[in-house]
Scaffold this motif. Structure first.
Motif, PDB file in Angstrom:
ATOM      1  N   THR A 287       0.627  -1.067  -0.145  1.00 26.23           N
ATOM      2  CA  THR A 287       0.074   0.092  -0.016  1.00 26.23           C
ATOM      3  C   THR A 287       0.822   1.223  -0.060  1.00 26.23           C
ATOM      4  OG1 THR A 287      -1.785  -1.166   1.023  1.00 26.23           O
ATOM      5  CG2 THR A 287      -1.696   1.254   1.191  1.00 26.23           C
ATOM      6  N   ALA A 288       1.899   1.165   0.877  1.00 25.56           N
ATOM      7  CA  ALA A 288       2.818   2.354   0.989  1.00 25.56           C
ATOM      8  C   ALA A 288       3.510   2.518  -0.627  1.00 25.56           C
ATOM      9  CB  ALA A 288       4.009   2.275   1.838  1.00 25.56           C
ATOM     10  N   LEU A 289       3.921   1.394  -1.126  1.00 30.38           N
ATOM     11  CA  LEU A 289       4.596   1.472  -2.407  1.00 30.38           C
ATOM     12  C   LEU A 289       3.527   2.019  -3.430  1.00 30.38           C
ATOM     13  CD1 LEU A 289       6.448  -1.861  -2.715  1.00 30.38           C
ATOM     14  CD2 LEU A 289       7.448   0.396  -2.469  1.00 30.38           C
ATOM     15  N   ALA A 290       2.458   1.635  -3.273  1.00 30.21           N
ATOM     16  CA  ALA A 290       1.218   2.322  -4.293  1.00 30.21           C
ATOM     17  C   ALA A 290       0.847   3.656  -4.217  1.00 30.21           C
ATOM     18  CB  ALA A 290      -0.002   1.472  -4.104  1.00 30.21           C
ATOM     19  N   VAL A 291       0.941   4.073  -2.920  1.00 29.98           N
ATOM     20  CA  VAL A 291       0.840   5.595  -2.437  1.00 29.98           C
ATOM     21  C   VAL A 291       1.941   6.517  -3.193  1.00 29.98           C
ATOM     22  CG1 VAL A 291       0.717   7.240  -0.818  1.00 29.98           C
ATOM     23  CG2 VAL A 291      -0.540   5.200  -0.536  1.00 29.98           C
ATOM     24  N   LEU A 292       3.063   6.069  -3.180  1.00 26.76           N
ATOM     25  CA  LEU A 292       4.288   6.489  -3.415  1.00 26.76           C
ATOM     26  C   LEU A 292       4.365   6.777  -4.855  1.00 26.76           C
ATOM     27  CD1 LEU A 292       7.229   7.686  -3.042  1.00 26.76           C
ATOM     28  CD2 LEU A 292       8.151   5.277  -2.920  1.00 26.76           C
ATOM     29  N   GLY A 293       3.934   5.534  -5.741  1.00 27.88           N
ATOM     30  CA  GLY A 293       4.094   5.616  -7.128  1.00 27.88           C
ATOM     31  C   GLY A 293       2.853   6.224  -7.750  1.00 27.88           C
ATOM     32  N   VAL A 294       1.739   6.269  -7.263  1.00 30.48           N
ATOM     33  CA  VAL A 294       0.620   7.097  -7.850  1.00 30.48           C
ATOM     34  C   VAL A 294       0.910   8.676  -7.356  1.00 30.48           C
ATOM     35  CG1 VAL A 294      -1.883   7.701  -7.496  1.00 30.48           C
ATOM     36  CG2 VAL A 294      -1.115   5.353  -7.448  1.00 30.48           C
ATOM     37  N   GLY A 295       1.593   8.860  -6.479  1.00 29.94           N
ATOM     38  CA  GLY A 295       1.986  10.201  -6.061  1.00 29.94           C
ATOM     39  C   GLY A 295       2.982  10.780  -6.943  1.00 29.94           C
ATOM     40  N   GLY A 296       3.990   9.963  -7.403  1.00 28.17           N
ATOM     41  CA  GLY A 296       5.115  10.329  -7.942  1.00 28.17           C
ATOM     42  C   GLY A 296       4.523  10.555  -9.747  1.00 28.17           C
ATOM     43  N   ILE A 297       3.672   9.506 -10.057  1.00 30.23           N
ATOM     44  CA  ILE A 297       3.115   9.774 -11.337  1.00 30.23           C
ATOM     45  C   ILE A 297       2.086  11.052 -11.622  1.00 30.23           C
ATOM     46  CG2 ILE A 297       1.523   8.962 -13.185  1.00 30.23           C
ATOM     47  CD1 ILE A 297       2.234   6.154 -12.150  1.00 30.23           C
ATOM     48  N   LEU A 298       1.426  11.497 -10.498  1.00 30.51           N
ATOM     49  CA  LEU A 298       0.643  12.617 -10.647  1.00 30.51           C
ATOM     50  C   LEU A 298       1.389  13.792 -10.498  1.00 30.51           C
ATOM     51  CD1 LEU A 298      -2.381  11.632  -7.943  1.00 30.51           C
ATOM     52  CD2 LEU A 298      -2.455  12.025 -10.507  1.00 30.51           C
ATOM     53  N   ALA A 299       2.355  13.892  -9.767  1.00 33.44           N
ATOM     54  CA  ALA A 299       3.270  15.013  -9.473  1.00 33.44           C
ATOM     55  C   ALA A 299       4.065  15.368 -10.753  1.00 33.44           C
ATOM     56  CB  ALA A 299       4.140  14.742  -8.393  1.00 33.44           C
ATOM     57  N   ALA A 300       4.716  14.141 -11.491  1.00 37.11           N
ATOM     58  CA  ALA A 300       5.390  14.420 -12.572  1.00 37.11           C
ATOM     59  C   ALA A 300       4.309  14.727 -13.952  1.00 37.11           C
ATOM     60  CB  ALA A 300       5.936  13.181 -13.112  1.00 37.11           C
ATOM     61  N   GLY A 301       3.337  14.113 -14.020  1.00 39.24           N
ATOM     62  CA  GLY A 301       2.439  14.765 -14.906  1.00 39.24           C
ATOM     63  C   GLY A 301       1.801  15.982 -14.656  1.00 39.24           C
ATOM     64  N   GLY A 302       1.322  16.281 -13.705  1.00 35.43           N
ATOM     65  CA  GLY A 302       0.805  17.590 -13.096  1.00 35.43           C
ATOM     66  C   GLY A 302       1.920  18.828 -13.520  1.00 35.43           C
ATOM     67  N   TYR A 303       3.057  18.531 -12.912  1.00 33.25           N
ATOM     68  CA  TYR A 303       4.006  19.799 -13.139  1.00 33.25           C
ATOM     69  C   TYR A 303       4.469  19.816 -14.655  1.00 33.25           C
ATOM     70  CZ  TYR A 303       4.608  20.069  -8.237  1.00 33.25           C
ATOM     71  OH  TYR A 303       4.668  20.296  -6.996  1.00 33.25           O
ATOM     72  N   ALA A 304       4.473  18.718 -15.486  1.00 33.89           N
ATOM     73  CA  ALA A 304       4.683  18.778 -17.017  1.00 33.89           C
ATOM     74  C   ALA A 304       3.534  19.538 -17.598  1.00 33.89           C
ATOM     75  CB  ALA A 304       4.785  17.296 -17.569  1.00 33.89           C
ATOM     76  N   LEU A 305       2.409  19.101 -17.523  1.00 29.51           N
ATOM     77  CA  LEU A 305       1.120  19.793 -17.767  1.00 29.51           C
ATOM     78  C   LEU A 305       1.212  21.349 -17.609  1.00 29.51           C
ATOM     79  CD1 LEU A 305      -1.522  17.264 -17.450  1.00 29.51           C
ATOM     80  CD2 LEU A 305      -0.508  17.788 -19.735  1.00 29.51           C
ATOM     81  N   GLY A 306       1.545  21.748 -16.173  1.00 27.16           N
ATOM     82  CA  GLY A 306       1.652  22.857 -15.863  1.00 27.16           C
ATOM     83  C   GLY A 306       2.597  23.723 -16.505  1.00 27.16           C
ATOM     84  N   GLY A 307       3.733  23.228 -16.893  1.00 22.86           N
ATOM     85  CA  GLY A 307       4.678  23.976 -17.832  1.00 22.86           C
ATOM     86  C   GLY A 307       4.228  24.281 -18.988  1.00 22.86           C
ATOM     87  N   LEU A 308       3.327  23.346 -19.619  1.00 24.00           N
ATOM     88  CA  LEU A 308       2.704  23.763 -20.957  1.00 24.00           C
ATOM     89  C   LEU A 308       1.765  24.704 -21.059  1.00 24.00           C
ATOM     90  CD1 LEU A 308       2.226  19.889 -22.342  1.00 24.00           C
ATOM     91  CD2 LEU A 308       4.013  21.574 -23.060  1.00 24.00           C
ATOM     92  N   VAL A 309       0.860  24.474 -19.918  1.00 23.39           N
ATOM     93  CA  VAL A 309      -0.160  25.740 -19.851  1.00 23.39           C
ATOM     94  C   VAL A 309       0.432  26.994 -19.507  1.00 23.39           C
ATOM     95  CG1 VAL A 309      -2.153  26.534 -18.193  1.00 23.39           C
ATOM     96  CG2 VAL A 309      -1.871  24.021 -18.902  1.00 23.39           C
ATOM     97  N   GLY A 310       1.586  27.086 -18.765  1.00 27.56           N
ATOM     98  CA  GLY A 310       2.157  28.252 -18.335  1.00 27.56           C
ATOM     99  C   GLY A 310       2.991  28.919 -19.611  1.00 27.56           C
ATOM    100  N   GLY A 311       3.231  27.960 -20.578  1.00 26.62           N
ATOM    101  CA  GLY A 311       3.933  28.345 -21.806  1.00 26.62           C
ATOM    102  C   GLY A 311       3.074  29.200 -22.735  1.00 26.62           C
ATOM    103  N   LEU A 312       1.916  28.826 -22.499  1.00 25.52           N
ATOM    104  CA  LEU A 312       0.646  29.574 -23.202  1.00 25.52           C
ATOM    105  C   LEU A 312       0.618  31.042 -23.235  1.00 25.52           C
ATOM    106  CD1 LEU A 312      -2.483  26.748 -23.079  1.00 25.52           C
ATOM    107  CD2 LEU A 312      -0.608  27.220 -25.016  1.00 25.52           C
ATOM    108  N   ASP A 313       0.875  31.435 -22.065  1.00 22.58           N
ATOM    109  CA  ASP A 313       0.937  32.783 -21.726  1.00 22.58           C
ATOM    110  C   ASP A 313       2.448  33.238 -21.565  1.00 22.58           C
ATOM    111  OD1 ASP A 313      -1.858  33.085 -21.639  1.00 22.58           O
ATOM    112  OD2 ASP A 313      -1.779  32.241 -19.735  1.00 22.58           O
ATOM    113  N   GLY A 314       3.255  32.538 -21.706  1.00 20.89           N
ATOM    114  CA  GLY A 314       4.864  32.973 -21.703  1.00 20.89           C
ATOM    115  C   GLY A 314       5.397  33.033 -20.379  1.00 20.89           C
TER     116      GLY A 314
END
Length: 464
Positions: A218-245
């Motif tokens: 369960t701890a491994l699952a929480v760590l893994g899911v959290g890591g995926i959400l963090a990586a994906g969220g920040y990557a998408l955030g960079g793309l959204v931020g790039g729309l406005d420079g």
């Protein structure tokens, strides 16, 4: 941050109080208590102090000296997630309460909410430079009461729906109302700690708290899911931020700057006597920062910009004003991943980061138990530790500037020394208290408030 007097399965502070400090040290945090959750709380407290001390203004992945900047925005989100886990422990020992247990859990949560709200208001009266979060937590504890009886899947779906739609809905409403708001909206929606961010994170924490966190998988699952959400969220955030420079921001917690692009760059700190303010009008915001504008900005311009929509002229009609607003930019800002932006991607990315921290703490608590005991001790009394931190800032009257030669050494001339002193005092004080007394003093107050609200169905033996 856990502000709930949580009762993890199998814990009994009454027994610990009768033991010697040596015995308490030997038995501290052992199963069935989940010491990893305590460690995550302690880390959240230390991250909060780092953010208040202003250790690092920006994060550079190749410069380890700036990694403490991860605390900015993310520590407060870790507070919310761990608070949700603690609510799950307090409401049903990690299980969904039903029947009489659910009624009792709701009453006790109301008692805790009132106590936390009162403590938060008292800390605000001290006038420190810290934006105290406890008042918002008091309201949030009341808001989660209807959710305590929901199934884990329903909690997750509700959290996802709120995270995806809440910030955008608020951005649209703000645009359609031309930026007008009142005290209640400013407190719960436009403030530094908006409900649209904290409620879904807290519901996620409740769902996580109902999992078998004591199991490695369960701890491994929480760590893994959290890591995926963090990586994906920040990557998408960079793309959204790039729309406005730029990274973009959403919510009143970010200061809106008027003028050229250069004004959006990180400000350089200079002595006050070296600043020429002739022809300028200066305004101090909620966290003590001073923003100066050209004299050309009249009182009417400032009033229009703050309360009735940006760039709206006095003679414009409602639909003309709506036509001049940039709804697209507002919606894009509502998807920002920046710290304290209140955007959807901040909830996803920083929430995932918080889950990863919780998962890592659960995995490391057993092999590193002896090293982590002091941090876990702080985590057993986060409300007391947080309050002590706020009081220290208020009593010392801006400790960051109290003794620069001692407290402001570190990368970039930041408050690393202040942070280390604060952390050291809390580690020592909380460890001694936990081993000799047990539960923190403010945690005892919230526990008694919870019992007082549920007195007919309560048990005197629960008071400790």
């Amino acid at each position: 941050m856990s502000l709930v007097a949580d009762r993890q399965p199998g814990t009994d502070d009454t027994v610990r109080r009768r033991r010697s400090p040596i015995t308490a040290w030997r038995d501290f945090g052992r199963p069935p208590r989940l010491m990893g959750v305590d460690v995550a709380r302690g880390i959240a407290v230390f991250g909060m102090i780092a953010a208040h001390a202003g250790i690092a203004a920006s994060l550079e992945l190749l410069d380890p000296r700036t990694w403490i900047a991860l605390a900015e925005g993310r520590s407060s989100i870790l507070f919310a997630v761990v608070a949700g886990i603690s609510i799950a422990f307090a409401a049903g020992a990690g299980k969904r309460p039903t029947g009489e247990a659910l009624r009792s859990a709701r009453l006790r949560m109301a008692g805790r909410a009132i106590a936390v709200l009162a403590i938060g208001l008292l800390l605000e009266l001290l006038g420190s430079s810290i934006v105290v979060i406890l008042s918002v937590y008091g309201v949030l504890f009341l808001l989660v009461i209807p959710f305590l009886g929901l199934r884990r899947r329903t909690l997750v779906l509700t959290s996802v729906a709120l995270a995806l739609t809440g910030p955008t809905l608020v951005a649209v409403v703000q645009t359609l109302t031309l930026g007008s708001w009142g005290e209640g909206v400013d407190f719960l929606i436009n403030g530094v700690y908006p409900v649209t961010v904290w409620l879904p994170l807290m519901l996620t924490g409740i769902a996580i708290g109902r999992c078998t966190l004591g199991e490695t998988r369960t701890a491994l699952a929480v760590l893994g899911v959290g890591g995926i959400l963090a990586a994906g969220g920040y990557a998408l955030g960079g793309l959204v931020g790039g729309l406005d420079g730029e990274s973009g921001s959403y919510g009143s917690s970010s200061v809106e700057m008027y003028g050229s692009v250069e004004e959006h760059e990180e400000p350089e700190e200079v002595p006050g006597e070296d600043v020429d303010l002739s022809g300028k009008v200066c305004v101090e915001d909620f966290d003590g920062w001073v923003t100066c504008f050209s004299q050309e900005w009249s009182d009417e311009d400032w009033s229009d910009g703050e309360g009735s929509g940006e760039g709206v002229e006095e003679g414009d009609g409602y639909f003309e004003s709506i036509g001049e607003s940039d709804l697209g930019a507002a919606v894009r800002a509502a998807w920002s991943s920046g710290p304290h932006s209140g955007g959807t991607l901040e909830i996803i990315a920083s929430g995932g980061f918080a889950l990863a921290v919780v998962g890592a703490c659960l995995l490391l608590a057993a092999p590193l138990r002896w090293i982590l005991i002091p941090i876990a001790a702080v985590g057993t009394m986060p409300l007391t530790a947080y309050a002590a931190h706020v009081v220290s800032f208020a009593v010392l009257s801006d400790p960051v500037n109290l003794a620069p030669q001692v407290l402001e050494w570190g990368p970039g001339g930041t408050g690393t020394g202040l942070w280390l002193v604060s952390v050291g005092v809390l580690l020592l004080g909380c460890t001694l208290w936990a081993l000799t007394v047990g539960r923190g003093p403010l945690e005892r107050i919230t526990a008694r408030a919870a019992l007082a609200m549920d007195r007919p169905a309560g048990s005197e033996g629960d008071q400790r």
